[in-house]
Design a protein around this motif. Structure first.
Motif, PDB file in Angstrom:
ATOM      1  N   TYR A   1       0.778  -1.103   0.170  1.00  0.00           N
ATOM      2  CA  TYR A   1      -0.004   0.093   0.102  1.00  0.00           C
ATOM      3  C   TYR A   1       0.905   1.297   0.118  1.00  0.00           C
ATOM      4  O   TYR A   1       2.007   1.110   0.583  1.00  0.00           O
ATOM      5  CB  TYR A   1      -0.944   0.200   1.434  1.00  0.00           C
ATOM      6  CG  TYR A   1      -1.888  -0.984   1.441  1.00  0.00           C
ATOM      7  CD1 TYR A   1      -3.118  -0.658   1.113  1.00  0.00           C
ATOM      8  CD2 TYR A   1      -1.483  -2.307   1.983  1.00  0.00           C
ATOM      9  CE1 TYR A   1      -4.030  -1.861   1.292  1.00  0.00           C
ATOM     10  CE2 TYR A   1      -2.313  -3.298   2.051  1.00  0.00           C
ATOM     11  CZ  TYR A   1      -3.625  -3.118   1.720  1.00  0.00           C
ATOM     12  OH  TYR A   1      -4.743  -4.023   1.713  1.00  0.00           O
TER      13      TYR A   1
ATOM     14  N   CYS B   1       0.583   5.131   1.333  1.00  0.00           N
ATOM     15  CA  CYS B   1      -0.309   5.902   2.512  1.00  0.00           C
ATOM     16  C   CYS B   1      -0.251   7.285   2.163  1.00  0.00           C
ATOM     17  O   CYS B   1       0.654   7.918   1.506  1.00  0.00           O
ATOM     18  CB  CYS B   1       0.399   5.815   3.670  1.00  0.00           C
ATOM     19  SG  CYS B   1       0.152   3.919   4.399  1.00  0.00           S
ATOM     20  N   ASP B   2      -1.268   8.064   2.481  1.00  0.00           N
ATOM     21  CA  ASP B   2      -1.303   9.543   2.362  1.00  0.00           C
ATOM     22  C   ASP B   2      -0.184  10.228   2.761  1.00  0.00           C
ATOM     23  O   ASP B   2      -0.020  11.416   2.139  1.00  0.00           O
ATOM     24  CB  ASP B   2      -2.810   9.969   2.681  1.00  0.00           C
ATOM     25  CG  ASP B   2      -4.127   9.714   2.227  1.00  0.00           C
ATOM     26  OD1 ASP B   2      -3.867   8.853   0.883  1.00  0.00           O
ATOM     27  OD2 ASP B   2      -5.305   9.836   2.577  1.00  0.00           O
TER      28      ASP B   2
ATOM     29  N   ASN C   1      -9.384  -2.458  -1.655  1.00  0.00           N
ATOM     30  CA  ASN C   1      -8.036  -1.557  -1.957  1.00  0.00           C
ATOM     31  C   ASN C   1      -7.770  -0.711  -1.058  1.00  0.00           C
ATOM     32  O   ASN C   1      -6.598   0.094  -1.438  1.00  0.00           O
ATOM     33  CB  ASN C   1      -8.258  -1.261  -3.445  1.00  0.00           C
ATOM     34  CG  ASN C   1      -8.466  -2.115  -4.236  1.00  0.00           C
ATOM     35  OD1 ASN C   1      -7.896  -3.132  -4.489  1.00  0.00           O
ATOM     36  ND2 ASN C   1      -9.424  -1.932  -5.386  1.00  0.00           N
ATOM     37  N   GLU C   2      -8.277  -0.665   0.297  1.00  0.00           N
ATOM     38  CA  GLU C   2      -7.601   0.544   1.195  1.00  0.00           C
ATOM     39  C   GLU C   2      -7.417  -0.083   2.330  1.00  0.00           C
ATOM     40  O   GLU C   2      -7.904  -1.143   2.762  1.00  0.00           O
ATOM     41  CB  GLU C   2      -8.723   1.433   1.247  1.00  0.00           C
ATOM     42  CG  GLU C   2      -8.980   2.427  -0.085  1.00  0.00           C
ATOM     43  CD  GLU C   2      -9.907   3.683   0.349  1.00  0.00           C
ATOM     44  OE1 GLU C   2      -9.962   4.556  -0.292  1.00  0.00           O
ATOM     45  OE2 GLU C   2     -10.450   3.713   1.570  1.00  0.00           O
TER      46      GLU C   2
ATOM     47  N   THR D   1      -4.844   6.575   5.586  1.00  0.00           N
ATOM     48  CA  THR D   1      -5.381   6.070   4.707  1.00  0.00           C
ATOM     49  C   THR D   1      -4.302   5.581   3.543  1.00  0.00           C
ATOM     50  O   THR D   1      -3.599   6.274   3.208  1.00  0.00           O
ATOM     51  CB  THR D   1      -6.580   6.811   4.089  1.00  0.00           C
ATOM     52  OG1 THR D   1      -7.501   7.056   5.168  1.00  0.00           O
ATOM     53  CG2 THR D   1      -7.048   5.894   2.870  1.00  0.00           C
ATOM     54  N   CYS D   2      -4.335   4.310   3.419  1.00  0.00           N
ATOM     55  CA  CYS D   2      -3.431   3.918   2.328  1.00  0.00           C
ATOM     56  C   CYS D   2      -4.161   2.940   1.593  1.00  0.00           C
ATOM     57  O   CYS D   2      -5.355   2.489   1.565  1.00  0.00           O
ATOM     58  CB  CYS D   2      -2.575   2.879   3.199  1.00  0.00           C
ATOM     59  SG  CYS D   2      -1.707   3.360   4.757  1.00  0.00           S
ATOM     60  N   ARG D   3      -3.515   2.834   0.238  1.00  0.00           N
ATOM     61  CA  ARG D   3      -4.331   2.586  -1.001  1.00  0.00           C
ATOM     62  C   ARG D   3      -3.406   1.302  -1.675  1.00  0.00           C
ATOM     63  O   ARG D   3      -2.049   1.872  -2.037  1.00  0.00           O
ATOM     64  CB  ARG D   3      -4.860   3.317  -1.929  1.00  0.00           C
ATOM     65  CG  ARG D   3      -5.838   4.363  -1.482  1.00  0.00           C
ATOM     66  CD  ARG D   3      -6.211   5.451  -2.428  1.00  0.00           C
ATOM     67  NE  ARG D   3      -7.255   6.208  -1.578  1.00  0.00           N
ATOM     68  CZ  ARG D   3      -6.980   7.160  -0.726  1.00  0.00           C
ATOM     69  NH1 ARG D   3      -5.614   7.398  -0.126  1.00  0.00           N
ATOM     70  NH2 ARG D   3      -8.040   8.024  -0.112  1.00  0.00           N
ATOM     71  N   ARG D   4      -3.825   0.395  -2.353  1.00  0.00           N
ATOM     72  CA  ARG D   4      -3.007  -0.539  -3.144  1.00  0.00           C
ATOM     73  C   ARG D   4      -2.560   0.120  -4.334  1.00  0.00           C
ATOM     74  O   ARG D   4      -3.393   0.688  -4.928  1.00  0.00           O
ATOM     75  CB  ARG D   4      -3.757  -1.890  -3.276  1.00  0.00           C
ATOM     76  CG  ARG D   4      -4.060  -2.608  -2.233  1.00  0.00           C
ATOM     77  CD  ARG D   4      -4.870  -4.066  -2.138  1.00  0.00           C
ATOM     78  NE  ARG D   4      -5.685  -4.237  -3.262  1.00  0.00           N
ATOM     79  CZ  ARG D   4      -6.004  -5.489  -3.737  1.00  0.00           C
ATOM     80  NH1 ARG D   4      -5.030  -6.475  -3.490  1.00  0.00           N
ATOM     81  NH2 ARG D   4      -6.664  -5.640  -4.628  1.00  0.00           N
TER      82      ARG D   4
END
Length: 98
Positions: A30, A32-33, A82-83, A95-98
């Motif tokens: 991931y 992350c923001d 995905n988060e 918040t983190c995203r794939r």
């Protein structure tokens, strides 16, 4: 001791089972923001969390039968598709995203 509250998200859309959350299995990376890179190895009853190049940390499911919420001081992790929402005591949620 700070109190951490978690909210669950559930899967929706075609093929999703109502009321059942979705989280990726296996090893997932991931972004992350805050710019951090997070690797999560999802083992179901626990995850192994690695932030940037730090030592891995094992987080058990919380509660024990959850497959989307994991935590052990100072971390709490919520996975959904995905988060991921990463929380650490004393820091803002990330918040983190794939």
């Amino acid at each position: 001791m700070p109190v951490i509250l978690l909210a669950a998200c559930v899967a929706d859309g075609p093929g999703a089972e109502p009321g059942v959350a979705s989280a990726p299995r296996g090893k997932t990376t991931y972004r992350c923001d805050d710019g951090a890179r997070m690797v999560v190895e999802n083992r179901g009853a626990s995850v192994i969390l690695t932030l940037d190049d730090n030592a891995p940390v094992t987080l058990p499911a919380s509660p024990a039968d959850s497959r989307i919420r994991y935590g052990a001081p100072p971390y709490a992790l919520l996975l959904d598709r995905n988060e991921a929402l990463l929380m650490k005591s004393g820091a803002a949620p990330n918040t983190c995203r794939r």
